[in-house]
Motif scaffolding. Structure first.
Motif, PDB file in Angstrom:
ATOM      1  N   PHE A  53       0.825  -1.216   0.000  1.00  0.00           N
ATOM      2  CA  PHE A  53       0.000   0.000   0.000  1.00  0.00           C
ATOM      3  C   PHE A  53       0.856   1.262   0.000  1.00  0.00           C
ATOM      4  O   PHE A  53       0.441   2.296  -0.520  1.00  0.00           O
ATOM      5  CB  PHE A  53      -0.973  -0.007   1.180  1.00  0.00           C
ATOM      6  CG  PHE A  53      -2.146  -0.919   0.969  1.00  0.00           C
ATOM      7  CD1 PHE A  53      -3.055  -0.695  -0.056  1.00  0.00           C
ATOM      8  CD2 PHE A  53      -2.333  -2.013   1.784  1.00  0.00           C
ATOM      9  CE1 PHE A  53      -4.138  -1.546  -0.265  1.00  0.00           C
ATOM     10  CE2 PHE A  53      -3.411  -2.873   1.601  1.00  0.00           C
ATOM     11  CZ  PHE A  53      -4.325  -2.634   0.566  1.00  0.00           C
ATOM     12  N   CYS A  58       1.496   2.183  -3.483  1.00  0.00           N
ATOM     13  CA  CYS A  58       0.364   2.899  -4.086  1.00  0.00           C
ATOM     14  C   CYS A  58       0.441   4.388  -3.790  1.00  0.00           C
ATOM     15  O   CYS A  58      -0.108   5.203  -4.539  1.00  0.00           O
ATOM     16  CB  CYS A  58      -0.955   2.336  -3.567  1.00  0.00           C
ATOM     17  SG  CYS A  58      -1.239   0.608  -4.002  1.00  0.00           S
ATOM     18  N   ASP A  59       1.111   4.760  -2.698  1.00  0.00           N
ATOM     19  CA  ASP A  59       1.292   6.172  -2.347  1.00  0.00           C
ATOM     20  C   ASP A  59       2.601   6.724  -2.884  1.00  0.00           C
ATOM     21  O   ASP A  59       3.063   7.773  -2.437  1.00  0.00           O
ATOM     22  CB  ASP A  59       1.263   6.337  -0.819  1.00  0.00           C
ATOM     23  CG  ASP A  59      -0.101   6.039  -0.232  1.00  0.00           C
ATOM     24  OD1 ASP A  59      -1.113   6.187  -0.948  1.00  0.00           O
ATOM     25  OD2 ASP A  59      -0.152   5.633   0.955  1.00  0.00           O
ATOM     26  N   ARG A  74       1.068  -2.538  -7.651  1.00  0.00           N
ATOM     27  CA  ARG A  74       0.314  -1.729  -8.617  1.00  0.00           C
ATOM     28  C   ARG A  74      -0.751  -2.558  -9.337  1.00  0.00           C
ATOM     29  O   ARG A  74      -1.840  -2.068  -9.626  1.00  0.00           O
ATOM     30  CB  ARG A  74       1.265  -1.090  -9.600  1.00  0.00           C
ATOM     31  CG  ARG A  74       2.042   0.069  -9.008  1.00  0.00           C
ATOM     32  CD  ARG A  74       2.885   0.824 -10.045  1.00  0.00           C
ATOM     33  NE  ARG A  74       3.822   1.696  -9.389  1.00  0.00           N
ATOM     34  CZ  ARG A  74       5.029   1.357  -8.933  1.00  0.00           C
ATOM     35  NH1 ARG A  74       5.458   0.123  -9.101  1.00  0.00           N
ATOM     36  NH2 ARG A  74       5.797   2.221  -8.342  1.00  0.00           N
ATOM     37  N   CYS A  83      -3.308  -1.209  -5.836  1.00  0.00           N
ATOM     38  CA  CYS A  83      -3.547   0.202  -6.154  1.00  0.00           C
ATOM     39  C   CYS A  83      -4.781   0.302  -7.064  1.00  0.00           C
ATOM     40  O   CYS A  83      -4.817  -0.291  -8.138  1.00  0.00           O
ATOM     41  CB  CYS A  83      -2.319   0.810  -6.841  1.00  0.00           C
ATOM     42  SG  CYS A  83      -0.803   0.642  -5.872  1.00  0.00           S
TER      43      CYS A  83
END
Length: 156
Positions: free
Chosen positions: A112, A115-116, A151, A155
């Protein structure tokens, strides 16, 4: 000197009086009163006694009772529930040569962060996986695998 002794005695007596106390249960009271008072005391005692016998009976009837403490030999295993996306992420890492056993929570959290757009955590975790011999790949390849897999699965 006398004033000091008097002050200390007063403080000591006050402390003892403030901390002291007495609790009287109905079993501790001797009835030596008049008939009217004795009747009232007996009625209160019987009411208290019936309430005390009713309370343990109700707790015993529902199965709840005091039991002595006992040592726990082992903690039962609780399998965490992962979302389908998280499970797919973990499965893909595992199928591509990363031992994820016991690290599922940390790896999904790392995914995660990808994803950021946080590559620092991904790179650090990849290096740790290599050092812990959880993969035969080098750190750069594991970092790429974590990033691409995150990803593709985590994401949104």
């Amino acid at each position: 000197m006398r004033k000091l002794a008097l002050c200390l005695t007063t403080i000591t007596c006050t402390a003892l009086t403030a901390c002291g106390g007495a609790t009287v249960d109905s079993d501790d009271v001797e009835v030596t009163e008049t008939t009217e008072t004795a009747t009232s005391t007996t009625a209160e005692t019987s009411t208290t006694a019936s309430a005390e016998t009713a309370a343990p009976a109700s707790s015993a009837s529902n199965g709840a009772g005091d039991e002595p403490a006992r040592e726990v030999d082992s903690v039962p295993h609780q399998a965490p529930a992962y979302s389908p996306e998280e499970q797919a992420f973990l499965d893909h890492l595992s199928q591509n040569g990363v031992n994820v056993d016991g690290l599922e929570d940390q790896l999904t959290a790392t995914g995660f962060t990808v994803c950021d757009n946080d590559t620092i955590t991904r790179d650090a975790v990849a290096g740790q996986l290599v050092e812990q011999r959880r993969t035969d790949m080098d750190a750069a390849a594991v970092a790429t695998l974590i990033g691409d897999t995150a990803r593709a699965n985590l994401c949104g």
